[in-house]
Scaffold this active site. Structure first.
Site, PDB file in Angstrom:
ATOM      1  N   ASN A   6      32.677  78.431  -5.280  1.00  0.00           N
ATOM      2  CA  ASN A   6      31.600  77.773  -4.656  1.00  0.00           C
ATOM      3  C   ASN A   6      31.785  76.890  -3.275  1.00  0.00           C
ATOM      4  O   ASN A   6      32.759  76.153  -3.479  1.00  0.00           O
ATOM      5  CB  ASN A   6      30.744  76.829  -5.596  1.00  0.00           C
ATOM      6  CG  ASN A   6      29.336  76.256  -5.022  1.00  0.00           C
ATOM      7  OD1 ASN A   6      29.593  75.789  -4.055  1.00  0.00           O
ATOM      8  ND2 ASN A   6      28.305  76.394  -5.655  1.00  0.00           N
ATOM      9  N   HIS A   9      30.578  72.660  -0.713  1.00  0.00           N
ATOM     10  CA  HIS A   9      31.207  71.157  -0.205  1.00  0.00           C
ATOM     11  C   HIS A   9      31.972  71.504   1.008  1.00  0.00           C
ATOM     12  O   HIS A   9      32.380  70.271   1.404  1.00  0.00           O
ATOM     13  CB  HIS A   9      31.635  70.567  -1.594  1.00  0.00           C
ATOM     14  CG  HIS A   9      30.711  70.010  -2.428  1.00  0.00           C
ATOM     15  ND1 HIS A   9      29.730  69.606  -1.983  1.00  0.00           N
ATOM     16  CD2 HIS A   9      30.965  70.552  -3.754  1.00  0.00           C
ATOM     17  CE1 HIS A   9      28.797  69.438  -3.326  1.00  0.00           C
ATOM     18  NE2 HIS A   9      29.424  69.999  -4.174  1.00  0.00           N
ATOM     19  N   HIS A  42      24.943  77.672  -2.539  1.00  0.00           N
ATOM     20  CA  HIS A  42      23.610  77.259  -2.842  1.00  0.00           C
ATOM     21  C   HIS A  42      22.801  76.863  -1.623  1.00  0.00           C
ATOM     22  O   HIS A  42      23.010  75.661  -0.967  1.00  0.00           O
ATOM     23  CB  HIS A  42      23.759  76.081  -3.862  1.00  0.00           C
ATOM     24  CG  HIS A  42      22.602  75.594  -4.590  1.00  0.00           C
ATOM     25  ND1 HIS A  42      22.463  74.515  -5.456  1.00  0.00           N
ATOM     26  CD2 HIS A  42      21.206  75.858  -4.283  1.00  0.00           C
ATOM     27  CE1 HIS A  42      21.346  74.461  -5.735  1.00  0.00           C
ATOM     28  NE2 HIS A  42      20.462  75.180  -5.043  1.00  0.00           N
ATOM     29  N   ARG A  44      19.989  75.024  -0.784  1.00  0.00           N
ATOM     30  CA  ARG A  44      19.201  74.024  -1.072  1.00  0.00           C
ATOM     31  C   ARG A  44      17.768  73.881  -0.373  1.00  0.00           C
ATOM     32  O   ARG A  44      18.017  74.140   0.685  1.00  0.00           O
ATOM     33  CB  ARG A  44      19.623  72.661  -1.322  1.00  0.00           C
ATOM     34  CG  ARG A  44      20.808  72.701  -2.750  1.00  0.00           C
ATOM     35  CD  ARG A  44      21.309  71.297  -2.896  1.00  0.00           C
ATOM     36  NE  ARG A  44      20.440  70.532  -3.499  1.00  0.00           N
ATOM     37  CZ  ARG A  44      20.698  70.291  -4.938  1.00  0.00           C
ATOM     38  NH1 ARG A  44      21.618  70.648  -5.582  1.00  0.00           N
ATOM     39  NH2 ARG A  44      19.595  69.666  -5.661  1.00  0.00           N
ATOM     40  N   ARG A  48      20.837  70.282   2.423  1.00  0.00           N
ATOM     41  CA  ARG A  48      21.869  69.241   2.813  1.00  0.00           C
ATOM     42  C   ARG A  48      23.496  69.726   2.858  1.00  0.00           C
ATOM     43  O   ARG A  48      24.214  69.244   3.379  1.00  0.00           O
ATOM     44  CB  ARG A  48      21.926  68.311   1.411  1.00  0.00           C
ATOM     45  CG  ARG A  48      22.425  68.980  -0.052  1.00  0.00           C
ATOM     46  CD  ARG A  48      22.621  68.010  -1.005  1.00  0.00           C
ATOM     47  NE  ARG A  48      21.227  67.761  -1.509  1.00  0.00           N
ATOM     48  CZ  ARG A  48      21.159  67.344  -2.930  1.00  0.00           C
ATOM     49  NH1 ARG A  48      22.108  66.943  -3.603  1.00  0.00           N
ATOM     50  NH2 ARG A  48      19.954  66.964  -3.375  1.00  0.00           N
ATOM     51  N   GLU A  69      22.833  81.108  -4.791  1.00  0.00           N
ATOM     52  CA  GLU A  69      22.391  80.205  -5.739  1.00  0.00           C
ATOM     53  C   GLU A  69      20.906  79.585  -5.210  1.00  0.00           C
ATOM     54  O   GLU A  69      21.223  79.311  -4.024  1.00  0.00           O
ATOM     55  CB  GLU A  69      23.291  78.811  -5.992  1.00  0.00           C
ATOM     56  CG  GLU A  69      23.819  78.936  -7.232  1.00  0.00           C
ATOM     57  CD  GLU A  69      24.912  77.849  -7.599  1.00  0.00           C
ATOM     58  OE1 GLU A  69      24.298  76.609  -7.414  1.00  0.00           O
ATOM     59  OE2 GLU A  69      25.963  77.785  -8.003  1.00  0.00           O
ATOM     60  N   THR A 100      23.100  70.059  -9.468  1.00  0.00           N
ATOM     61  CA  THR A 100      22.228  70.712 -10.330  1.00  0.00           C
ATOM     62  C   THR A 100      22.451  70.134 -11.915  1.00  0.00           C
ATOM     63  O   THR A 100      23.796  70.226 -12.303  1.00  0.00           O
ATOM     64  CB  THR A 100      22.418  72.322 -10.417  1.00  0.00           C
ATOM     65  OG1 THR A 100      22.627  72.808  -9.324  1.00  0.00           O
ATOM     66  CG2 THR A 100      21.425  73.183 -11.059  1.00  0.00           C
ATOM     67  N   GLU A 152      24.068  82.448 -16.367  1.00  0.00           N
ATOM     68  CA  GLU A 152      25.318  81.577 -16.182  1.00  0.00           C
ATOM     69  C   GLU A 152      25.034  80.339 -17.255  1.00  0.00           C
ATOM     70  O   GLU A 152      24.038  79.701 -16.989  1.00  0.00           O
ATOM     71  CB  GLU A 152      25.419  81.162 -14.755  1.00  0.00           C
ATOM     72  CG  GLU A 152      26.722  80.145 -14.546  1.00  0.00           C
ATOM     73  CD  GLU A 152      26.824  79.981 -13.074  1.00  0.00           C
ATOM     74  OE1 GLU A 152      26.443  80.794 -12.182  1.00  0.00           O
ATOM     75  OE2 GLU A 152      27.625  78.874 -12.836  1.00  0.00           O
ATOM     76  N   HIS A 192      29.899  74.973 -13.827  1.00  0.00           N
ATOM     77  CA  HIS A 192      29.701  73.458 -13.421  1.00  0.00           C
ATOM     78  C   HIS A 192      30.710  72.478 -14.084  1.00  0.00           C
ATOM     79  O   HIS A 192      30.784  72.397 -15.251  1.00  0.00           O
ATOM     80  CB  HIS A 192      28.074  73.078 -14.000  1.00  0.00           C
ATOM     81  CG  HIS A 192      27.425  72.066 -13.077  1.00  0.00           C
ATOM     82  ND1 HIS A 192      27.829  70.852 -13.234  1.00  0.00           N
ATOM     83  CD2 HIS A 192      26.532  72.207 -12.015  1.00  0.00           C
ATOM     84  CE1 HIS A 192      27.105  69.955 -12.312  1.00  0.00           C
ATOM     85  NE2 HIS A 192      26.575  70.975 -11.314  1.00  0.00           N
TER      86      HIS A 192
HETATM   87  N1  PXP Z   1      27.160  77.235 -10.987  1.00  0.00           N
HETATM   88  C1  PXP Z   1      26.042  76.430 -10.794  1.00  0.00           C
HETATM   89  C2  PXP Z   1      24.821  77.230 -11.018  1.00  0.00           C
HETATM   90  C3  PXP Z   1      26.003  75.364  -9.773  1.00  0.00           C
HETATM   91  O1  PXP Z   1      24.707  74.946  -9.299  1.00  0.00           O
HETATM   92  C4  PXP Z   1      27.264  74.701  -9.346  1.00  0.00           C
HETATM   93  C5  PXP Z   1      26.991  73.681  -8.575  1.00  0.00           C
HETATM   94  O2  PXP Z   1      26.592  73.906  -7.353  1.00  0.00           O
HETATM   95  C6  PXP Z   1      28.308  75.209  -9.908  1.00  0.00           C
HETATM   96  C7  PXP Z   1      28.356  76.526 -10.737  1.00  0.00           C
HETATM   97  C8  PXP Z   1      29.781  74.867  -9.487  1.00  0.00           C
HETATM   98  O3  PXP Z   1      29.767  73.763 -10.111  1.00  0.00           O
HETATM   99  P1  PXP Z   1      31.196  72.464  -9.484  1.00  0.00           P
HETATM  100  O4  PXP Z   1      30.825  72.159  -7.969  1.00  0.00           O
HETATM  101  O5  PXP Z   1      30.907  71.326 -10.475  1.00  0.00           O
HETATM  102  O6  PXP Z   1      32.191  73.346  -9.935  1.00  0.00           O
END
Ligand code: PXP
Length: 243
Positions: A6, A9, A42, A44, A48, A69, A100, A152, A192
């Site tokens: 992901n 960031h 994602h 959003r 952001r 996402e 999330t 997931e 997550h």
């Molecule tokens: N899976 C989902 C559905 C999420 O919303 C997120 C956070 O955006 C992640 C995985 C990844 O989480 P993390 O950034 O804590 O690794």
């Protein structure tokens, strides 16, 4: 077990200055070259981090699998129907949250009906759908009933556990939910809060298809680079049984 990276960031850092760097396409390509089997973003509602243009650009560039996402919102569903990502993961979204915070509560009737309607619309473009849900066996059954292809499993509670006992308990819930989902014919991802310290126990769960990991990889990439951050995580996942 596959690794989906992901890259939200990377965009968070870019948006901090409304600048062009760090470049999101470069992050996606390097992650793929380092072993990522998918790229997750994602979009959003408050935009952001990921922007609409990022989704369109990454749709062209990502050669593994683009997982979008998104919340169940009319505006974002329309973007998904236009872009047609390789997969959509439906997540709950609150404006004030930092990330999330919980899974989609599909045990609630209104949420279930809303989710079912979104799945049906996205299915008109044959987009495989995953639902981000908490590790509850009942929720797996509902996910199957309303037409999800994947779930997931939310690993946030496992990741945030303060004691070993609590963490073991959460791990047990994830294992049970994974098994139940697999028996129902769902494909099962998890994610997550997973990081270089807590990923191994999750990566030992045989029936999981993919782990989606973002923050810990991007945070490590600041110090060692994206390629190393991704390949180190991939190695931990691949070698989980030997650890
Ligand atoms: N899976 C989902 C559905 C999420 O919303 C997120 C956070 O955006 C992640 C995985 C990844 O989480 P993390 O950034 O804590 O690794």
């Amino acid at each position: 077990m596959k690794l989906g990276v992901n890259i939200d960031h990377v965009a968070t850092l870019r948006q901090a200055r409304l600048a062009k760097e760090p470049n999101l396409v470069r992050a996606a390509v390097i992650a793929e070259m380092a072993g990522a089997e998918g790229i997750t973003i994602h979009l959003r509602e408050d935009r952001r981090h990921i922007q609409d243009a990022d989704v369109r650009l990454l749709r062209q560039v990502v050669s593994t699998r683009l997982n979008l996402e998104m919340a169940i919102s009319e505006e974002i569903i329309n973007i998904a129907l236009e872009v047609v990502p390789d997969m959509v993961t439906l997540v709950p979204e609150k404006r004030q949250e930092l990330t999330t915070e919980g899974g989609l509560n599909i045990l609630d009737e209104a949420v279930r009906e809303n989710t079912k309607a979104a799945i049906q619309r996205l299915k008109t473009k044959n987009i495989p759908i995953s639902l981000f849900i908490d590790p509850k066996v009942e929720a797996m059954k509902v996910a199957k009933e309303i037409g999800a292809d994947f779930v997931e499993i939310h690993t946030g509670k496992y990741a945030d556990s303060l004691t070993e006992v609590e963490q073991k308990e959460e791990l047990k819930h994830i294992e049970e939910a994974t098994r139940a989902a697999k028996v129902l014919g769902l494909r099962v991802n998890a994610g997550h809060g997973l990081d270089y310290k807590n990923v191994t126990a999750i990566a030992r769960i045989k029936d999981l298809v993919e782990l989606n990991i973002g923050h810990s990889i991007v945070a490590r990439a600041v110090f060692v680079g994206m390629e190393k951050a991704v390949s180190e995580m991939k190695e931990l996942i691949d070698n989980a049984d030997k650890a």
